[in-house]
Design an enzyme around this catalytic site. Structure first.
Site, PDB file in Angstrom:
ATOM      1  N   SER A  15       6.956  -3.576  23.675  1.00 19.42           N
ATOM      2  CA  SER A  15       7.871  -3.144  22.622  1.00 19.42           C
ATOM      3  C   SER A  15       7.348  -1.930  21.849  1.00 19.42           C
ATOM      4  CB  SER A  15       8.115  -4.293  21.637  1.00 19.42           C
ATOM      5  OG  SER A  15       8.933  -3.843  20.570  1.00 19.42           O
ATOM      6  N   SER A  17       8.945  -1.172  19.078  1.00 18.66           N
ATOM      7  CA  SER A  17       9.504  -1.395  17.740  1.00 18.66           C
ATOM      8  C   SER A  17       8.473  -1.319  16.612  1.00 18.66           C
ATOM      9  CB  SER A  17      10.243  -2.732  17.696  1.00 18.66           C
ATOM     10  OG  SER A  17      11.391  -2.695  18.517  1.00 18.66           O
ATOM     11  N   LYS A  66      18.857 -13.314  21.394  1.00 14.78           N
ATOM     12  CA  LYS A  66      19.933 -12.803  20.529  1.00 14.78           C
ATOM     13  C   LYS A  66      21.023 -13.844  20.257  1.00 14.78           C
ATOM     14  CE  LYS A  66      19.166  -7.986  21.788  1.00 14.78           C
ATOM     15  NZ  LYS A  66      19.753  -6.734  22.292  1.00 14.78           N
ATOM     16  N   ASN A  87      20.754  -9.181  16.697  1.00 11.19           N
ATOM     17  CA  ASN A  87      19.429  -8.617  16.964  1.00 11.19           C
ATOM     18  C   ASN A  87      18.649  -8.348  15.674  1.00 11.19           C
ATOM     19  OD1 ASN A  87      20.705  -6.306  15.947  1.00 11.19           O
ATOM     20  ND2 ASN A  87      19.716  -4.938  17.417  1.00 11.19           N
TER      21      ASN A  87
END
Length: 276
Positions: A15, A17, A66, A87
């Site tokens: 990830s 993020s 999700k 999300n």
């Protein structure tokens, strides 16, 4: 005490993020920490409750969490209700949890603002009828395309998904074999097959002249679908890195009330992987 945020998913090691949100925090002068945590579906509810109980303020949830996040949220935004998937979770002042879905707005922001696409009057082909597709259909239809066609290996799934959105635009579902003789201005790949090197069986001529290909997935190398677009004469053939950054910016705004700028970060991440 530093405000805590995280992304939950499985797998999660790849990830980007945490880096994206730390970049936004530095850019906007926000004090926060953001971590990536491996969470299996059966651990999800307990992990979310523990995260918020220990002072966490917001979570991103990626595959395959999700739908579980949607079920967990006390209230949902309209776009999350449409997507039936969440999300982004936000702890509200009263202790309740708000669920949002920023995937669709992340996609259309990347298409419209970063690449100057015109969705109005366009013919859009959406590959796949799973959760990734569900999250982006309503935002796409909001820009008045001529039509959205969902193609899927299981035809019934495509037809059923299209039926859920027929109240807000011109949309239909079919199998890949039914695409012959049609040409589309924009082809969006929402299947996960591209990352494993597989592609849906697309007929010749399905991409219009000057047409555009966009893979919701992204990688440090061009995905199989990005390569297909280039080989078939796409005007642009892009992956989902810009969507990733834009959906993160929308989540950051939901949490912090500050909208970060995305262009410098997208350029930086593209330069690092050798893509312009």
């Amino acid at each position: 005490m530093t405000d805590r945020y995280a992304v939950f998913g499985q797998p999660i090691g790849h990830s980007k993020s945490p880096r994206i949100h730390q970049f936004f925090a530095g850019q906007t002068g926000q004090q926060l920490s953001y971590t990536a945590e491996e969470v299996a579906p059966e651990q999800f509810v307990g992990s979310v409750k523990a995260f918020f109980a220990q002072g966490g303020l917001g979570l991103n949830c990626t595959v395959p969490l999700k739908e579980l996040a949607f079920a967990f949220a006390d209230t949902k935004t309209i776009r999350a209700q449409r997507a039936k998937a969440v999300n982004t979770l936000k702890l509200e002042a009263d202790g309740s949890v708000l669920g949002d879905n920023t995937d669709g707005c992340g996609l259309v922001t990347d298409l419209l603002d970063n690449h100057a696409f015109n969705l109005k009057g366009s013919r859009i082909l959406l590959l796949g009828a799973g959760g990734a597709s569900r999250g982006i259909i309503a935002p796409l239809l909001g820009y008045s395309p001529q039509t959205v066609v969902i193609a899927n290996r299981t035809v019934e799934k495509a037809v059923e998904l299209a039926a859920e959105f027929q109240d807000i635009g011109v949309i239909s579902g079919c199998g890949y074999a039914d695409l012959g003789g049609q040409a589309f201005d924009i082809i969006l790949n929402a299947t996960s097959a591209s990352l494993s090197g597989e592609l849906p069986p697309l007929p010749q001529g399905v991409l219009a002249t000057q047409g555009v290909c966009y893979d919701l997935a992204y990688g440090d190398q061009p995905t199989a679908f990005v390569r297909w677009g280039r080989e078939n004469g796409a005007f642009y053939s892009l992956d989902g890195l810009g969507m990733l950054v834009e959906q993160a910016a929308a989540a950051f705004y939901l949490w912090r009330g500050v909208r970060p700028s995305t262009h410098a970060l997208i350029e930086l991440l593209n330069a690092e992987r050798g893509m312009s």
